[in-house]
Design a protein around this motif. Structure first.
Motif, PDB file in Angstrom:
ATOM      1  N   ARG A 219       0.846  -1.203   0.000  1.00 19.71           N
ATOM      2  CA  ARG A 219       0.000   0.000   0.000  1.00 19.71           C
ATOM      3  C   ARG A 219       0.876   1.246   0.000  1.00 19.71           C
ATOM      4  N   GLY A 222       2.327   1.936  -3.242  1.00 21.04           N
ATOM      5  CA  GLY A 222       1.371   2.323  -4.270  1.00 21.04           C
ATOM      6  C   GLY A 222       0.872   1.174  -5.115  1.00 21.04           C
ATOM      7  N   GLN A 260      -7.439   5.915   0.538  1.00 21.07           N
ATOM      8  CA  GLN A 260      -6.370   6.453  -0.301  1.00 21.07           C
ATOM      9  C   GLN A 260      -6.770   6.452  -1.773  1.00 21.07           C
ATOM     10  N   GLN A 261      -7.646   5.525  -2.163  1.00 18.92           N
ATOM     11  CA  GLN A 261      -8.125   5.477  -3.541  1.00 18.92           C
ATOM     12  C   GLN A 261      -9.301   6.419  -3.775  1.00 18.92           C
ATOM     13  N   SER A 411       6.306   7.077  -1.317  1.00 21.56           N
ATOM     14  CA  SER A 411       4.930   7.473  -0.996  1.00 21.56           C
ATOM     15  C   SER A 411       4.322   8.165  -2.216  1.00 21.56           C
ATOM     16  N   TYR A 412       3.791   7.365  -3.122  1.00 17.78           N
ATOM     17  CA  TYR A 412       3.362   7.890  -4.414  1.00 17.78           C
ATOM     18  C   TYR A 412       2.112   8.758  -4.313  1.00 17.78           C
ATOM     19  N   PHE A 413       1.256   8.470  -3.353  1.00 14.40           N
ATOM     20  CA  PHE A 413       0.087   9.319  -3.117  1.00 14.40           C
ATOM     21  C   PHE A 413       0.553  10.738  -2.786  1.00 14.40           C
ATOM     22  N   LYS A 417       0.241  14.327  -5.012  1.00 15.71           N
ATOM     23  CA  LYS A 417      -0.343  15.538  -4.436  1.00 15.71           C
ATOM     24  C   LYS A 417       0.669  16.688  -4.413  1.00 15.71           C
ATOM     25  N   ALA A 446       0.171   8.927  -9.994  1.00 13.16           N
ATOM     26  CA  ALA A 446      -1.165   8.464  -9.604  1.00 13.16           C
ATOM     27  C   ALA A 446      -1.627   7.291 -10.469  1.00 13.16           C
ATOM     28  N   HIS A 449       0.031   3.839  -9.923  1.00 11.50           N
ATOM     29  CA  HIS A 449      -0.178   3.184  -8.630  1.00 11.50           C
ATOM     30  C   HIS A 449      -1.648   3.136  -8.229  1.00 11.50           C
ATOM     31  N   LEU A 451      -4.107   5.062  -8.149  1.00 14.02           N
ATOM     32  CA  LEU A 451      -4.733   6.142  -7.379  1.00 14.02           C
ATOM     33  C   LEU A 451      -5.668   6.903  -8.317  1.00 14.02           C
ATOM     34  N   VAL A 454      -7.185  10.486  -7.677  1.00 15.06           N
ATOM     35  CA  VAL A 454      -6.178  11.547  -7.780  1.00 15.06           C
ATOM     36  C   VAL A 454      -5.818  11.767  -9.248  1.00 15.06           C
TER      37      VAL A 454
END
Length: 645
Positions: A219, A222, A260-261, A411-413, A417, A446, A449, A451, A454
């Motif tokens: 997670r 990502g 997160q998604q 930390s791709y999230f 961002k 995003a 991974h 997301l 995003v």
């Protein structure tokens, strides 16, 4: 052997094989149907205390152990005495009573040293149990590096003498701590070593823990689909084992992944359930995790009353526990709630908390990154209110720090961002080309991974900016106001939106209308073309030259092969996979178009034989024909069903 003794041995075997519920039922039946001797009752009580611990009934297990510790047979058996003490340490640890844990650990280490009857292997075995829990205490109190040092030293002692199960326990905990310190590669290395042992042992509870921890690592990396698969495997095994304590942790992790998604309603179902279980068990550290994640999710859902209730509950947890990690979680949750308010004074209070966490010791990398991101976001809000461009000089180094930390932590999230925020700063500075570079980077993080919410948001912002490119190019200088720059860009300058805007972001506003697909040598000559619209007419040689020049420009500008350009109503996406250049022309929003092209190229790349033949055709004559063409077309039509047959 006495039938009752046989039954006790059978129950012990059930515990060893992790069939805890069956063992619990057998113990209940035994005590109600059989008159036990003193010795048998003693064995029964030990088994009952063990089963209670394994299924998460820690208070019940504590009472059982306390009733046993003064019995002479226990006091005169060093192995039983230390085993029960270790069980009690684990009970108090699970309930978050760390001072009692540490006192018992010190007592246990002293008893191990005192007992001359212990073999060296027994000393290492029982010391390892206590050290693993001691490391857990250091980890939960924010001293992850100290915890890791303890376990690495223990592993060096254990690796030549410990049983496979004991070794797997330490390896798993080392993997967890490497993940906590941000070294995900080493985390996976140690977890893989533990998994290899556990699969041979067929130890389902340990396997459930490992699957959960693999999910946790992926997670953070990502890899959302893989993480969810691990979490669901873990949840299934935890349901079978009946351990509610560990089940609550897995359920919460699934909820956090959905959060997160951007699937907030779905996340809520899991997060509420984990909190309900957590309340029954009462471990303050786990409760703080469950409350924190639920508060963040409810902020996104704009459920302010619920957030207030959870914050009040969280505050009580903090008041009853002197744990700096619990306190930091509460502070950050409170700051995020303050930030969601429309009142400026509350936003300023939030800013001070974000700054304190961002500049303080790193207790949890995710919390530090979240504080940095929101600190930057509030500074941007301040810039928009005060119109003081010098605030850009304050935001930029903070964003660079966030990107550096997030990149090291994978930390791709956060990276997505952060680059979205950098794009907004570039727009304010009227550096539109640089803004597009940042938007391209943000969307790639995003999309790569999973997301999606995003990625959709970023793609829509990029489309808006692209729609205004003629306006930007016509501006004579940078004398226009900040408000005009933002208005012209069309980009939303609030990082956290209202729920109705979030909901709209979850799906693209409109799907694309395919116009043309081109496959060409990255030097220029076309290999394959397909027109979806008959009125889209072009000269192959001329259009190929335009695309080749555009590709070169994008490579120089974006340092990436995956981007877009707009010509009138048409948008073109280019993707280079040497020696091939893919071009997709369409009308409408870009996100679905990018996903479709990316999916097609991924499928093509995975078919190694077909890809090798396409490369060979390019080298030979830039023509696809025969079986190669037929296989290519079959895959193409699956991804682009609008195409003519």
């Amino acid at each position: 052997m006495n039938p009752t003794d046989d039954e006790l041995k059978r129950i012990e075997a059930l515990i060893d094989s992790t069939q805890y519920h069956l063992a619990s039922e057998s113990l209940l039946r035994l005590i109600t149907e059989t008159n036990l001797s003193h010795t048998q009752k003693l064995e029964y009580d030990i088994l009952k205390a063990t089963v209670s611990n394994k299924i998460g009934r820690f208070t019940e297990s504590i009472l059982s152990v306390e009733s046993l510790t003064s019995i002479p047979e226990i006091l005169h058996s060093p192995v039983k005495e230390i085993s029960l003490l270790s069980l009690q340490v684990d009970n108090y640890f699970r309930l978050g009573q760390m001072e009692k844990c540490l006192d018992l650990i010190n007592t246990g280490k002293g008893k191990i040293d005192q007992h001359a009857d212990f073999s060296q292997q027994d000393r290492i075995k029982h010391t390892a149990i206590l050290v693993n829990i001691e490391a857990g205490i250091f980890w939960q109190s924010g001293s992850s590096k100290k915890a890791l040092e303890l376990l690495l030293d223990l592993y060096e002692i254990q690796k030549d003498t410990a049983t496979p199960d004991e070794l797997a326990d330490t390896l798993e905990h080392i993997g967890v701590l490497y993940n906590e310190t941000g070294d995900h590669t080493k985390a996976l290395q140690y977890l893989d070593e533990a998994l290899a042992i556990v699969l041979l042992l067929q130890h389902n509870p340990r396997l459930a823990l490992l699957y959960n921890n693999f999910g946790w690592v992926h997670r953070l990396l990502g890899n959302m689909a893989l993480a969810l698969d691990y979490f669901e495997k873990s949840m299934k095994l935890e349901v079978q084992s009946g351990n509610e304590y560990r089940l609550a942790v897995v359920i919460n992790n699934i909820g956090k992944l959905y959060y997160q998604q951007g699937k907030f309603e779905q996340a809520s179902q899991y997060l509420v359930r984990s909190l309900q279980i957590g309340r029954k068990i009462g471990n303050p550290f786990e409760l703080s995790t469950f409350l924190f994640d639920l508060i963040l999710n409810n902020i996104e859902l704009n459920k302010q009353d619920q957030v207030n209730l959870y914050l009040n509950e969280f505050q009580k947890v903090c008041l009853n526990n002197d744990n700096i990690r619990i306190m930091q979680r509460y502070q950050l949750a409170h700051a995020l709630f303050l930030k969601s308010s429309d009142e400026l004074r509350l936003k300023f209070q939030a800013q001070e908390i974000f700054k304190e966490i961002a500049t303080g010791p790193v207790l949890e990398h995710e919390l530090t990154q979240l504080a940095l991101l929101n600190q930057c976001d509030l500074l941007l809000s301040e810039l928009l209110i005060t119109r003081k461009l010098e605030i850009l000089d304050e935001i930029s180094p903070l964003l660079d720090k966030l990107i550096y930390v997030a990149d090291n932590q994978h930390s791709y999230f956060m990276l997505a961002k952060a680059f979205l925020l950098k794009a907004k700063l570039a727009i304010i500075g009227m550096d539109i080309d640089q803004a597009r570079i940042y938007l391209s980077s943000a969307q790639k993080y995003a999309m790569d991974h999973q997301l999606d919410f995003v990625a959709i948001q970023i793609s829509e912002e990029h489309d808006k900016l692209l729609d205004q490119q003629d306006v930007w190019e016509s501006l004579p200088d940078k004398s226009i106001s900040i408000e005009e720059r933002i208005q012209i860009s069309g980009v939303n300058f609030q990082l956290l939106r209202k729920i109705r805007e979030k909901t709209n972001d979850m799906e693209p506003q409109k799907t694309e209308i395919p116009v043309a697909f081109i496959l060409m040598n990255d030097c220029g000559p076309m290999i394959f073309t397909e027109k979806f619209e008959s009125n889209f007419d072009y000269n192959d040689q001329l259009f190929g030259g335009v695309l080749s020049a555009l590709h070169t420009y994008c490579e120089e500008l974006f340092s990436r092969s995956f981007d877009r350009a707009k010509f009138g109503k048409y948008t073109i996406i280019l993707y280079s996979k040497s020696p091939i250049l893919f071009a997709y022309v369409f009308i409408g929003a870009s996100y679905e178009a990018q996903k479709r092209l990316s999916s097609f190229i991924d499928k093509l790349g995975k078919n190694q034989n077909l890809w090798a033949q396409i490369e060979a055709s390019v080298d030979a004559n830039n023509v696809l024909k025969g079986e190669i063409l037929q296989e290519f077309l079959q895959m193409f039509y699956e991804c682009f069903p609008e195409s003519k047959f």
